[in-house]
Design a protein around this motif. Structure first.
Motif, PDB file in Angstrom:
ATOM      1  N   ALA A 135     -25.755  23.742  18.274  1.00  0.00           N
ATOM      2  CA  ALA A 135     -24.985  23.344  20.115  1.00  0.00           C
ATOM      3  C   ALA A 135     -24.147  22.752  19.925  1.00  0.00           C
ATOM      4  O   ALA A 135     -23.167  23.297  20.605  1.00  0.00           O
ATOM      5  N   ILE A 136     -23.114  22.041  19.260  1.00  0.00           N
ATOM      6  CA  ILE A 136     -22.405  21.081  18.929  1.00  0.00           C
ATOM      7  C   ILE A 136     -21.728  22.371  17.635  1.00  0.00           C
ATOM      8  O   ILE A 136     -19.924  22.051  17.746  1.00  0.00           O
ATOM      9  N   THR A 137     -21.727  22.702  17.417  1.00  0.00           N
ATOM     10  CA  THR A 137     -21.228  23.601  16.060  1.00  0.00           C
ATOM     11  C   THR A 137     -19.744  24.970  16.608  1.00  0.00           C
ATOM     12  O   THR A 137     -19.617  25.065  17.445  1.00  0.00           O
ATOM     13  N   LEU A 138     -18.751  24.627  16.157  1.00  0.00           N
ATOM     14  CA  LEU A 138     -17.232  25.164  16.708  1.00  0.00           C
ATOM     15  C   LEU A 138     -17.349  26.496  15.990  1.00  0.00           C
ATOM     16  O   LEU A 138     -17.418  26.720  14.351  1.00  0.00           O
ATOM     17  N   PRO A 139     -17.689  27.767  16.018  1.00  0.00           N
ATOM     18  CA  PRO A 139     -17.598  29.230  15.181  1.00  0.00           C
ATOM     19  C   PRO A 139     -16.337  29.386  14.617  1.00  0.00           C
ATOM     20  O   PRO A 139     -15.131  28.585  15.610  1.00  0.00           O
ATOM     21  N   GLU A 140     -16.073  30.436  13.840  1.00  0.00           N
ATOM     22  CA  GLU A 140     -15.155  30.798  12.512  1.00  0.00           C
ATOM     23  C   GLU A 140     -14.941  32.206  13.070  1.00  0.00           C
ATOM     24  O   GLU A 140     -15.218  32.469  13.036  1.00  0.00           O
ATOM     25  N   ARG A 141     -13.590  32.723  12.838  1.00  0.00           N
ATOM     26  CA  ARG A 141     -13.185  33.681  12.201  1.00  0.00           C
ATOM     27  C   ARG A 141     -12.610  34.000  10.426  1.00  0.00           C
ATOM     28  O   ARG A 141     -11.738  32.545   9.901  1.00  0.00           O
TER      29      ARG A 141
END
Length: 444
Positions: A176-182
């Motif tokens: 829930a606190i992980t920041l998604p990446e590209r």
């Protein structure tokens, strides 16, 4: 007002220092403090996150792109307003030239190291010891453990620390606190509808006693540290604002692309344009069919490859940009902004789309990194510094007017193209590196 300042760093990229820095900033706001966050090195994504977390703009502190005097002025300005300054480092503490360690040494910023403890136990202490002792002239405030499985796991990690290295806190491993990446890094803040919620959860989940930093007895007062800064990376031509004699853009109106596809904009670049006297007008190449009334146009980087079909369908914007260029008005296109100006843009799935058509040739997305590195380009208007980071390549018959050079001898040497008054390159330029050159680029 006393202001404390710390560098938040890590042994490598991917340790979670952005999430921890944002959580620390969010906690400080909840305590009623005014916190300013800076980012070391060339980066657009982390500052977007920190701006939301802190409620204040997040600028770069980079000894190559801006120089020591510029960094000094930014820190001094922030110290007059804030109780706490957090500077997120780049890559690992000692990586790069100049490195995060060089920055903390210049301003005597105490170091808070974020270490991913998810796959280790007692080795955590060895890693912390190595960071703290590798260059012993640096001030080491302590460590924060990230991606911790449990309270018992946190205790095991901190029990391994040498007595002179404090365990400042820990953040659990939670999706829930992980920041998604590209492919270029974290997702832009504007694309994260639940970002506020993620940041609140991270701040709540972070086990941290703020008094350990606020009561730090080392040289953490940034006002004193700024006054003692070394001149090792001095750039005498660079300060916080351009010289008043360089107000060559007074009365000029610059149209700046800013939307989902064009969003890589350094706040310091906008500050420089305003300080040079320019009026700024923002527009969307995706949604608008015309340009605002303007004397010059700036197309910054972003993600045009994700919106290629909409760019191809916006014939009104294509005609507006062609009319602007045909009238001999200045235009600067950086990286993805340049990609959109080619005749074609081939996306990662192999589909070909029409670009705005101001530049001959095409841009082709690739599945791997094409270039990465700091850059300095000697333009007819003067040298400008910046950086390059992209997954596409350009296929064009255009002959470059200049090539960038890498201060560390890296292989990246980006071409700079010019057609009439339109200048285009993969380089993301940092305008404070030479305000006079920027004024000459945009002057009608």
């Amino acid at each position: 007002m006393s202001c404390r300042a710390f560098l938040v760093t890590a042994p490598a990229s991917g340790q979670g220092k952005t999430t921890v820095t944002a959580a620390l900033a969010r906690q400080a706001r909840a305590r009623g403090e005014r916190v300013r966050v800076f980012k070391t090195g060339p980066d657009f994504f982390d500052p977007m996150i920190h701006e939301v977390a802190s409620g204040e703009s997040c600028h770069q502190l980079d000894l190559f792109m801006g120089g020591l005097a510029h960094c000094q002025a930014l820190l001094a300005e922030a110290a007059r307003e804030a109780n706490l300054i957090l500077v997120e480092g780049v890559m690992g503490l000692f990586d790069g030239k100049p490195s995060s360690a060089d920055l903390t040494r210049a301003f005597r910023l105490p170091i808070v190291a974020v270490i991913d403890g998810s796959a280790m136990a007692q080795t955590f202490g060895a890693l912390a010891h190595g960071l703290a002792s590798f260059q012993p002239d640096l001030e080491f405030a302590g460590v924060i453990a990230n991606r911790v499985a449990s309270e018992r796991h946190a205790a095991m990690l901190f029990e391994s620390l040498p007595p002179q290295i404090p365990g400042l806190g820990w953040l659990p491993r939670e999706a829930a606190i992980t920041l998604p990446e590209r492919h270029l890094g974290l997702l832009p803040a504007a694309e994260l509808a639940d970002l506020e919620s993620r940041l609140d959860k991270a701040a709540t989940a972070l086990h941290f006693d703020a008094s350990q930093l606020l009561d730090w007895e080392g040289p953490g007062d940034v006002a004193q540290a700024v006054g003692r800064a070394s001149a090792r990376y001095e750039r005498p031509d660079v300060g916080l604002k351009p010289d008043p004699r360089l107000s060559a853009l007074q009365g000029q109106r610059i149209a700046i692309a800013r939307d989902e596809a064009f969003c890589f904009i350094y706040p310091a670049n906008l500050d420089t344009l305003r300080a040079l006297g320019a009026e700024l007008a923002f527009f969307s190449p995706l949604h608008d069919a015309t340009l605002p009334a303007c004397d010059a146009v700036w197309l910054p980087g972003g993600y045009p490859e994700l919106h290629a079909a909409r760019i191809a369908a916006n014939e009104g914007m294509q005609l507006a940009l062609l009319a602007h260029a045909s009238a001999g008005k200045p235009l600067l296109a950086e990286c993805d902004g340049m990609m959109s100006l080619f005749e074609t843009l081939v996306t990662a799935d192999g589909a070909m789309h029409a670009g705005f058509g101001l530049l001959e040739g095409g841009a082709l997305m690739q599945g791997k990194l094409a270039a990465l590195g700091l850059q300095e380009a000697a333009l007819p208007e003067g040298s400008l510094r910046g950086h390059s980071f992209h997954y596409s390549r350009a296929d064009t018959p255009l002959v470059p007017i200049a090539h960038g050079t890498n201060p560390n001898g890296g292989a990246t040497t980006e071409a700079v193209y010019r057609v009439g008054r339109s200048t285009a390159s993969y380089i993301h330029f940092y305008f404070p590196s030479n305000p006079a050159a920027v004024a000459a680029l945009f002057r009608a």
